[in-house]
Write a protein that holds these residues in place. Structure first.
Motif, short mmCIF file in Angstrom:
data_model
loop_
_atom_site.label_atom_id
_atom_site.label_comp_id
_atom_site.label_asym_id
_atom_site.label_seq_id
_atom_site.Cartn_x
_atom_site.Cartn_y
_atom_site.Cartn_z
N ASP A 47 29.25 -47.42 58.43
CA ASP A 47 28.95 -48.84 58.21
C ASP A 47 27.91 -49.05 57.13
O ASP A 47 28.07 -49.93 56.27
N SER A 48 26.86 -48.26 57.12
CA SER A 48 25.81 -48.46 56.11
C SER A 48 26.27 -48.02 54.73
O SER A 48 25.93 -48.65 53.73
N LYS A 49 27.07 -46.96 54.64
CA LYS A 49 27.55 -46.49 53.34
C LYS A 49 28.68 -47.37 52.79
O LYS A 49 28.75 -47.64 51.60
N ALA A 50 29.60 -47.78 53.64
CA ALA A 50 30.80 -48.48 53.18
C ALA A 50 30.58 -49.97 52.95
O ALA A 50 31.41 -50.61 52.30
N ASP A 51 29.48 -50.52 53.43
CA ASP A 51 29.19 -51.95 53.23
C ASP A 51 28.54 -52.15 51.86
O ASP A 51 27.34 -52.36 51.74
N PHE A 52 29.34 -52.08 50.80
CA PHE A 52 28.83 -52.13 49.43
C PHE A 52 28.15 -53.45 49.11
O PHE A 52 27.15 -53.46 48.42
N ASN A 53 28.68 -54.55 49.59
CA ASN A 53 28.09 -55.84 49.25
C ASN A 53 27.01 -56.28 50.24
O ASN A 53 26.46 -57.35 50.13
N LYS A 54 26.72 -55.42 51.20
CA LYS A 54 25.61 -55.62 52.16
C LYS A 54 25.68 -56.97 52.86
O LYS A 54 24.67 -57.63 53.07
N ASP A 55 26.90 -57.35 53.28
CA ASP A 55 27.05 -58.60 54.02
C ASP A 55 27.15 -58.37 55.52
O ASP A 55 27.42 -59.30 56.28
N ALA A 61 36.66 -56.48 50.74
CA ALA A 61 35.74 -56.72 49.63
C ALA A 61 34.96 -55.45 49.29
O ALA A 61 34.68 -55.19 48.12
N ASP A 62 34.63 -54.67 50.30
CA ASP A 62 33.90 -53.43 50.07
C ASP A 62 34.81 -52.37 49.43
O ASP A 62 34.36 -51.61 48.56
N ILE A 63 36.07 -52.33 49.84
CA ILE A 63 37.03 -51.41 49.22
C ILE A 63 37.17 -51.75 47.74
O ILE A 63 37.13 -50.87 46.87
N THR A 64 37.30 -53.03 47.45
CA THR A 64 37.42 -53.49 46.07
C THR A 64 36.18 -53.12 45.27
O THR A 64 36.28 -52.64 44.13
N ALA A 65 35.00 -53.31 45.84
CA ALA A 65 33.76 -52.97 45.16
C ALA A 65 33.70 -51.48 44.85
O ALA A 65 33.27 -51.07 43.77
N HIS A 66 34.16 -50.64 45.78
CA HIS A 66 34.16 -49.19 45.56
C HIS A 66 35.13 -48.84 44.43
O HIS A 66 34.81 -48.04 43.55
N GLN A 67 36.30 -49.47 44.41
CA GLN A 67 37.27 -49.21 43.36
C GLN A 67 36.75 -49.65 41.99
O GLN A 67 36.97 -48.97 40.98
N ILE A 68 36.06 -50.77 41.94
CA ILE A 68 35.45 -51.23 40.68
C ILE A 68 34.39 -50.23 40.24
O ILE A 68 34.32 -49.88 39.05
N TYR A 69 33.57 -49.76 41.17
CA TYR A 69 32.56 -48.75 40.85
C TYR A 69 33.23 -47.52 40.23
O TYR A 69 32.79 -47.00 39.20
N LEU A 70 34.32 -47.05 40.83
CA LEU A 70 35.03 -45.88 40.31
C LEU A 70 35.55 -46.14 38.91
O LEU A 70 35.41 -45.29 38.00
N ALA A 71 36.14 -47.30 38.68
CA ALA A 71 36.69 -47.63 37.36
C ALA A 71 35.60 -47.71 36.31
O ALA A 71 35.77 -47.21 35.20
N GLU A 72 34.48 -48.29 36.66
CA GLU A 72 33.38 -48.44 35.70
C GLU A 72 32.66 -47.13 35.42
O GLU A 72 32.04 -46.97 34.38
N ASN A 73 32.76 -46.18 36.33
CA ASN A 73 32.07 -44.91 36.18
C ASN A 73 33.02 -43.76 35.90
O ASN A 73 32.64 -42.60 36.02
N ASN A 74 34.27 -44.09 35.58
CA ASN A 74 35.27 -43.09 35.21
C ASN A 74 35.43 -41.98 36.22
O ASN A 74 35.55 -40.82 35.88
N ASN A 75 35.42 -42.33 37.49
CA ASN A 75 35.59 -41.33 38.54
C ASN A 75 37.03 -41.30 39.01
O ASN A 75 37.71 -42.21 39.09
#
Length: 75
Positions: A47-55, A61-75
């Motif tokens: 819960d603490s790691k996967a809650d990217f938007n801290k809501d 929304a958290d899955i989407t945030a993780h995917q955006i992070y991956l795209a922006e960081n070329n992972n």
């Protein structure tokens, strides 16, 4: 590709490595999806790691945030 230091790599692994396999990749987003679908068990820190938007909840929304992070960081 963005430059990173060893310290920032450790930070990313600890904060964004949701499935605790030592890598930050699409498998972390997949793991979040599996937990939300009920086909995988939550890890201790899920819960603490996967809650990217801290809501206070883990959702699409958290899955989407993780995917955006991956795209922006070329992972």
């Amino acid at each position: 590709r963005k430059e990173s230091s060893a310290a920032s790599d450790v930070y990313k692994r600890q904060d964004y490595d949701i499935n605790s396999d030592g890598k930050v990749d699409v498998n972390d987003a997949t793991y979040i999806q599996q937990v939300l679908a009920g086909s995988a068990e939550k890890s201790d820190n899920f819960d603490s790691k996967a809650d990217f938007n801290k809501d206070g909840k883990v959702d699409v929304a958290d899955i989407t945030a993780h995917q955006i992070y991956l795209a922006e960081n070329n992972n």
